[in-house]
Design a protein around this motif. Structure first.
Motif, short mmCIF file in Angstrom:
data_model
loop_
_atom_site.label_atom_id
_atom_site.label_comp_id
_atom_site.label_asym_id
_atom_site.label_seq_id
_atom_site.Cartn_x
_atom_site.Cartn_y
_atom_site.Cartn_z
N ASP A 139 4.63 -3.11 -7.18
CA ASP A 139 5.45 -4.00 -6.35
C ASP A 139 6.64 -3.28 -5.74
O ASP A 139 7.17 -3.70 -4.71
CB ASP A 139 5.95 -5.19 -7.17
CG ASP A 139 4.83 -6.15 -7.55
OD1 ASP A 139 3.73 -6.05 -6.95
OD2 ASP A 139 5.04 -6.98 -8.45
N ALA A 140 7.06 -2.18 -6.38
CA ALA A 140 8.17 -1.38 -5.84
C ALA A 140 7.68 -0.39 -4.80
O ALA A 140 8.47 0.39 -4.26
CB ALA A 140 8.87 -0.63 -6.97
N GLY A 141 6.37 -0.38 -4.50
CA GLY A 141 5.83 0.50 -3.48
C GLY A 141 5.51 1.90 -3.98
O GLY A 141 5.29 2.80 -3.18
N TRP A 142 5.47 2.09 -5.28
CA TRP A 142 5.17 3.38 -5.87
C TRP A 142 3.73 3.40 -6.37
O TRP A 142 3.13 2.36 -6.62
CB TRP A 142 6.11 3.66 -7.04
CG TRP A 142 7.51 3.99 -6.63
CD1 TRP A 142 8.31 3.28 -5.79
CD2 TRP A 142 8.29 5.09 -7.07
NE1 TRP A 142 9.53 3.86 -5.68
CE2 TRP A 142 9.55 4.98 -6.45
CE3 TRP A 142 8.06 6.15 -7.93
CZ2 TRP A 142 10.57 5.90 -6.67
CZ3 TRP A 142 9.07 7.06 -8.15
CH2 TRP A 142 10.31 6.95 -7.52
N THR A 143 3.19 4.59 -6.58
CA THR A 143 1.85 4.76 -7.13
C THR A 143 1.94 4.87 -8.65
O THR A 143 2.82 5.55 -9.17
CB THR A 143 1.19 6.04 -6.57
OG1 THR A 143 1.09 5.91 -5.16
CG2 THR A 143 -0.19 6.28 -7.15
N TRP A 144 1.03 4.20 -9.34
CA TRP A 144 0.90 4.31 -10.81
C TRP A 144 -0.22 5.31 -11.06
O TRP A 144 -1.38 5.04 -10.80
CB TRP A 144 0.56 2.96 -11.39
CG TRP A 144 0.33 2.97 -12.86
CD1 TRP A 144 -0.85 3.17 -13.50
CD2 TRP A 144 1.30 2.74 -13.88
NE1 TRP A 144 -0.69 3.09 -14.85
CE2 TRP A 144 0.62 2.82 -15.12
CE3 TRP A 144 2.66 2.47 -13.88
CZ2 TRP A 144 1.27 2.64 -16.33
CZ3 TRP A 144 3.30 2.30 -15.08
CH2 TRP A 144 2.62 2.39 -16.29
N ARG A 145 0.12 6.52 -11.52
CA ARG A 145 -0.87 7.57 -11.73
C ARG A 145 -1.06 7.81 -13.22
O ARG A 145 -0.20 8.36 -13.89
CB ARG A 145 -0.45 8.86 -11.04
CG ARG A 145 -1.55 9.92 -11.09
CD ARG A 145 -1.36 11.04 -10.11
NE ARG A 145 -1.16 10.66 -8.73
CZ ARG A 145 -2.13 10.32 -7.88
NH1 ARG A 145 -3.38 10.30 -8.29
NH2 ARG A 145 -1.84 10.03 -6.63
N GLY A 146 -2.21 7.36 -13.72
CA GLY A 146 -2.53 7.56 -15.12
C GLY A 146 -2.84 9.02 -15.42
O GLY A 146 -3.37 9.74 -14.57
N ARG A 147 -2.49 9.44 -16.62
CA ARG A 147 -2.74 10.81 -17.04
C ARG A 147 -3.58 10.80 -18.30
O ARG A 147 -3.48 9.91 -19.12
CB ARG A 147 -1.41 11.53 -17.35
CG ARG A 147 -0.43 11.61 -16.21
CD ARG A 147 -0.93 12.46 -15.09
NE ARG A 147 -1.10 13.83 -15.55
CZ ARG A 147 -0.64 14.89 -14.96
NH1 ARG A 147 0.00 14.78 -13.84
NH2 ARG A 147 -0.84 16.08 -15.47
#
Length: 151
Positions: A139-147
């Motif tokens: 919602d903040a416009g960022w990407t959630w990148r799982g590691r």
């Protein structure tokens, strides 16, 4: 979205969402750990090598879930590493990477009509912690990148 993104649980924000600066995102994530949720979000210790940590301890299962989050401001990404510890009297287990965990325990009791019925006595779903974290980031416009491994 490629196969690696699917394996790691990487999610991208919707098109047209203007990314927020890192400070408001950090404050929004810290606010998630308030009352009414089973987990807490906190600042990290130096040895944790992350910016924020969400942690949930489930005493009934001897289980601790932790999501370490590191902000990559240039890319507008949050790197997320999920870790799990389970300690029983007989063994200790550790795992990492995105893997939803669901556990339910049931008991039988008599209902108002006198018939036996199954009633949930304990329920746990790791998505109760993961989804609010990920949705706040998206919602903040960022990407959630799982590691799958440490950075």
């Amino acid at each position: 979205m490629g196969l690696y993104d699917k394996i790691t649980g990487t999610k991208y924000p919707c098109r047209g969402v203007a990314p927020l600066p890192a400070r408001p995102l950090r404050e929004a994530l810290l606010a998630l750990g308030g009352s009414g949720v089973p987990f807490r979000v906190r600042e990290t210790f130096a040895k944790e090598r992350a910016d924020l940590v969400a942690e949930w301890r489930i005493q009934q299962l001897g289980l601790t879930l932790r999501t370490r989050m590191r902000f990559v401001t240039d890319e507008r990404e949050v790197l997320a590493l999920d870790e799990r510890w389970r300690a029983t009297p007989a063994s200790r287990q550790y795992g990492r990477g995105p893997a939803p965990m669901i556990q339910k325990e049931w008991t039988f009791e008599r209902g108002p009509d006198g018939r036996r019925r199954r009633v949930e006595s304990f329920g746990f779903d790791s998505r109760e912690m993961k989804n609010p974290l990920r949705n706040t980031v998206l919602d903040a416009g960022w990407t959630w990148r799982g590691r799958l491994y440490r950075w």
